[in-house]
Write a protein that holds these residues in place. Sequence first.
Motif, short mmCIF file in Angstrom:
data_model
loop_
_atom_site.label_atom_id
_atom_site.label_comp_id
_atom_site.label_asym_id
_atom_site.label_seq_id
_atom_site.Cartn_x
_atom_site.Cartn_y
_atom_site.Cartn_z
N SER A 169 -9.96 55.06 80.43
CA SER A 169 -9.66 55.04 79.01
C SER A 169 -10.91 54.65 78.23
N ARG A 170 -11.09 55.23 77.05
CA ARG A 170 -12.25 54.88 76.22
C ARG A 170 -12.18 53.42 75.78
N HIS A 171 -10.97 52.93 75.62
CA HIS A 171 -10.77 51.53 75.22
C HIS A 171 -10.35 50.72 76.43
N ARG A 172 -11.11 49.69 76.74
CA ARG A 172 -10.80 48.84 77.89
C ARG A 172 -10.04 47.57 77.49
N TRP A 173 -10.10 47.20 76.20
CA TRP A 173 -9.50 45.93 75.80
C TRP A 173 -7.99 45.85 76.06
N PRO A 174 -7.21 46.98 76.10
CA PRO A 174 -5.78 46.84 76.43
C PRO A 174 -5.53 46.29 77.83
N LEU A 175 -6.60 46.11 78.61
CA LEU A 175 -6.45 45.51 79.93
C LEU A 175 -5.86 44.11 79.85
N PHE A 176 -5.95 43.48 78.66
CA PHE A 176 -5.38 42.14 78.50
C PHE A 176 -3.87 42.15 78.74
N VAL A 177 -3.22 43.31 78.55
CA VAL A 177 -1.77 43.40 78.75
C VAL A 177 -1.40 43.17 80.21
N PRO A 178 -1.95 43.93 81.18
CA PRO A 178 -1.63 43.63 82.58
C PRO A 178 -2.15 42.27 83.04
N ILE A 179 -3.21 41.77 82.40
CA ILE A 179 -3.68 40.42 82.75
C ILE A 179 -2.61 39.39 82.40
N LEU A 180 -1.96 39.57 81.22
CA LEU A 180 -0.86 38.69 80.85
C LEU A 180 0.28 38.78 81.87
N ALA A 181 0.57 40.00 82.33
CA ALA A 181 1.62 40.18 83.33
C ALA A 181 1.25 39.47 84.63
N ALA A 182 -0.03 39.50 84.99
CA ALA A 182 -0.49 38.81 86.19
C ALA A 182 -0.33 37.30 86.05
N ILE A 183 -0.59 36.79 84.86
CA ILE A 183 -0.39 35.36 84.59
C ILE A 183 1.09 35.01 84.75
N ALA A 184 1.97 35.90 84.28
CA ALA A 184 3.41 35.67 84.40
C ALA A 184 3.84 35.60 85.85
N LEU A 185 3.30 36.46 86.70
CA LEU A 185 3.71 36.44 88.11
C LEU A 185 3.20 35.17 88.81
N VAL A 186 2.02 34.69 88.39
CA VAL A 186 1.51 33.43 88.94
C VAL A 186 2.44 32.28 88.55
N MET A 187 2.97 32.33 87.32
CA MET A 187 3.94 31.31 86.90
C MET A 187 5.19 31.36 87.76
N ASN A 188 5.66 32.57 88.07
CA ASN A 188 6.83 32.71 88.93
C ASN A 188 6.58 32.08 90.30
N LEU A 189 5.42 32.38 90.86
CA LEU A 189 5.09 31.86 92.18
C LEU A 189 4.91 30.35 92.14
N ALA A 190 4.36 29.84 91.04
CA ALA A 190 4.17 28.39 90.90
C ALA A 190 5.50 27.67 90.80
N GLY A 191 6.51 28.33 90.23
CA GLY A 191 7.82 27.70 90.07
C GLY A 191 8.78 27.98 91.19
N THR A 192 8.35 28.72 92.20
CA THR A 192 9.23 29.07 93.33
C THR A 192 9.50 27.86 94.21
N ASP A 193 10.73 27.74 94.66
CA ASP A 193 11.12 26.66 95.58
C ASP A 193 10.79 27.10 97.01
N TRP A 194 9.51 26.93 97.38
CA TRP A 194 9.06 27.41 98.68
C TRP A 194 9.72 26.68 99.83
N ALA A 195 10.22 25.47 99.60
CA ALA A 195 10.89 24.73 100.66
C ALA A 195 12.19 25.41 101.08
N ALA A 196 12.73 26.25 100.19
CA ALA A 196 13.98 26.94 100.50
C ALA A 196 13.75 28.17 101.38
N TYR A 197 12.49 28.52 101.60
CA TYR A 197 12.15 29.70 102.40
C TYR A 197 12.07 29.35 103.89
#
Length: 263
Positions: A85-113
Amino acid sequence: MTELQPVPLKHRPRIWIGLAIWVGYLVVVGVIQAVSGIPYDSWGDSAGNLFLGAGVSLIIASVLLVITTTLLGWWRPAMRERAHSRHRWPLFVPILAAIALVMNLAGTDWAAYSGAFFAASCVLLLVGFTEELVSRGILLTALRSRLGEGWVWFITSALFGLSHLMNVLLGAPLTGTVGQVLAAFLGGTIFYILRRTTGTLIWSMVLHGLWDFSVFAAGVGHAGDITAIGNVVYLTAGILGLLSVVFVIRGANERGEPRSPLA
């Protein structure tokens, strides 16, 4: 900006081929999951339920998609853009999604696995490969043979969202599934932006697979409050994606590739 030159394909992309493969994927996955006899809302009850209910269908679908894409000779257009794409700045959108998935993993109850359950849940990473290859790989390639890039984004994202209605047939509640369809449309926009800005489908596959894994992981045991924030961040990323997707569509020159003279 470097642009890849078109290469001859074994079979000329056509819209009906992409739609047929999209439908075929849903039928294969849906039938295998239905035959397992494990309801959608019971997948998280045990490692066996998860593997038989979801894992087996994803493994079989992955093999079939690899064979199909190879026979069509569509790997290059399915996996790579001719030009970023000629414009690269919209890459911030998937970066936000990546931050969201890190939050999910950080809040996961790994002891239940348990070890077995974690191993079974890793098969969910194949969702990123199968659904991206079908929607923003094969289907996208087929649609580009006739349609403008705006329609390509909209149709691939819309069909990706609608494909989640299949979960109702597997026992998922309709009201929750409708919300899942809308969220998937936003997610499809995020993954489309990631493809256009990076020039490859690989990162969309990675982000998609990890996101689905993180959502499932957060549902095991007692998740922390940060997972709720993560969901809000993800939906926010999707909405911002709708506002910025036009900038990665504008100027796209990805329509069609020549057929091999030997085909």
